[in-house]
Design an enzyme around this catalytic site. Structure first.
Site, PDB file in Angstrom:
ATOM      1  NE  ARG A  12     -14.835 -42.709  -5.555  1.00 21.21           N
ATOM      2  CZ  ARG A  12     -14.319 -41.579  -4.740  1.00 21.21           C
ATOM      3  NH1 ARG A  12     -13.629 -41.909  -3.693  1.00 21.21           N
ATOM      4  NH2 ARG A  12     -14.643 -40.322  -5.072  1.00 21.21           N
ATOM      5  CG  ASN A  82     -25.141 -42.903  -4.139  1.00 20.33           C
ATOM      6  OD1 ASN A  82     -25.312 -42.867  -2.981  1.00 20.33           O
ATOM      7  ND2 ASN A  82     -23.702 -42.906  -4.879  1.00 20.33           N
ATOM      8  CB  ALA A  83     -23.424 -38.222  -7.425  1.00 17.31           C
ATOM      9  N   GLY A  84     -22.652 -37.534  -4.452  1.00 19.11           N
ATOM     10  CA  GLY A  84     -22.565 -36.633  -3.544  1.00 19.11           C
ATOM     11  C   GLY A  84     -21.445 -36.010  -3.056  1.00 19.11           C
ATOM     12  CG  ASP A  88     -17.986 -31.067   5.862  1.00 19.55           C
ATOM     13  OD1 ASP A  88     -18.977 -31.128   4.874  1.00 19.55           O
ATOM     14  OD2 ASP A  88     -17.883 -32.065   6.426  1.00 19.55           O
ATOM     15  CE1 TYR A 147     -23.266 -34.528   1.709  1.00 23.97           C
ATOM     16  CE2 TYR A 147     -24.438 -34.555   3.831  1.00 23.97           C
ATOM     17  CZ  TYR A 147     -23.848 -35.344   2.889  1.00 23.97           C
ATOM     18  OH  TYR A 147     -24.055 -36.544   2.523  1.00 23.97           O
ATOM     19  N   PRO A 177     -29.687 -41.655   4.614  1.00 26.47           N
ATOM     20  CG  PRO A 177     -28.170 -42.545   3.175  1.00 26.47           C
ATOM     21  CD  PRO A 177     -29.092 -41.372   3.174  1.00 26.47           C
TER      22      PRO A 177
END
Ligand code: CAA
Length: 240
Positions: A12, A82-84, A88, A147, A177
């Site tokens: 995704r 890349n998984a994250g 928040d 994060y 990014p």
């Protein structure tokens, strides 16, 4: 024969674009996922890319997955961490669980996947590890102490491991990014997101493909002199 590439969180968002980009460039891609089984099934149907479920934050699960992939597809030569996830909240409302989940999925995962593939990369004299950081790891972000800490950690991890791999043909780079149009960013409260976009000089959110093209650049065989670097891809939001 294409090199074997694992993309964590690869079904995704940004990960999906990376998986598809690598496949189109001739790599044998395995896209990891964990949370959304239906999305992964649909991704594999649409793209023909193998998807595989495991928790990247758990060492034993990574170990089993890497062993299976190596046995079935061949030695793993490219890893895209890349998984994250986000959890928040302002710090005074953040639970220990919200801290731990984000650190484990976003940062410990990089240790797990690199640790389990680095020895074979070193032996073969070739490896590419790409870690997806974030503008929020570089600049910080209100509501993201967890994060930002994890993503900032990724940048240090990248620079240290790059030094260790350099003489063995293993390059390690990060991409940071900015705000990219994905489900994760769409979950930001609209009023907050509006203010964030107003601060992006290019005037729009990024596209997942904007990140995927950087991965392709960094994993290429002839990118062997680029290591320990961070490629910031944020529409000019933060110049670091
Ligand atoms: N700077 C300064 N103040 C801010 C702020 C900011 N960036 N964001 C919110 N605030 C202020 C609000 O204006 C509000 O102030 P008032 O009470 O004076 O009105 C106060 O903080 C509380 O804001 P909320 O009502 O939103 O409070 P909340 O507790 O419900 O939520 C929050 C706080 C969780 C931080 C929420 O604002 C939020 O989700 N913000 C977005 C955080 C963000 O950008 N996350 C990025 C996700 S995408 C991603 O991470 C990908 C990537 O790598 C880029």
């Amino acid at each position: 024969m294409g090199r074997v590439a694992i993309v964590t969180g690869g079904t995704r968002g940004i990960g999906r674009a990376i998986s598809v980009g690598l496949k189109n460039a001739g790599y044998k891609v395995v896209a990891n996922y964990f949370g959304n089984v239906d999305a992964a099934r649909q991704f594999s149907e649409e793209t023909g890319i193998t998807s595989m479920r495991w928790d990247v934050g758990v060492y034993a699960e990574c170990e089993a997955a890497v062993a299976k992939i190596a046995a079935e597809q061949g030695p793993v030569e490219v890893v895209v961490n890349n998984a994250g996830i986000t959890r928040d909240a302002v710090l005074h409302r953040m639970s220990p669980g919200m801290w731990e989940e984000v650190l484990q999925t976003n940062l410990t995962s990089c240790f797990n996947m690199a640790r389990l593939t680095i020895e074979s990369m070193r032996e073969r004299g070739f490896g590419r590890i790409i870690n997806i950081g974030s503008v929020n790891g570089q600049a910080g972000q209100y509501g993201q102490v967890n994060y930002a800490a994890a993503k900032s950690g990724i940048h240090g991890f990248t620079k240290a491991l790059a030094q260790e791999g350099a003489a063995k043909g293993v390059t390690v780079n990060a991409i940071a990014p900015g705000y990219v149009d994905t489900e994760m960013v769409r979950a930001v409260p609209p009023a907050v997101l509006e203010k964030i976009i107003a601060r992006i000089p290019v005037g729009r959110l990024g596209r997942a493909e904007d990140i995927a093209r950087c991965v392709l650049f960094l994993v290429a065989d002839d990118a062997d002199f680029i290591t320990g670097s961070t490629l910031s891809v944020n529409g000019g939001q933060h110049m670091y």
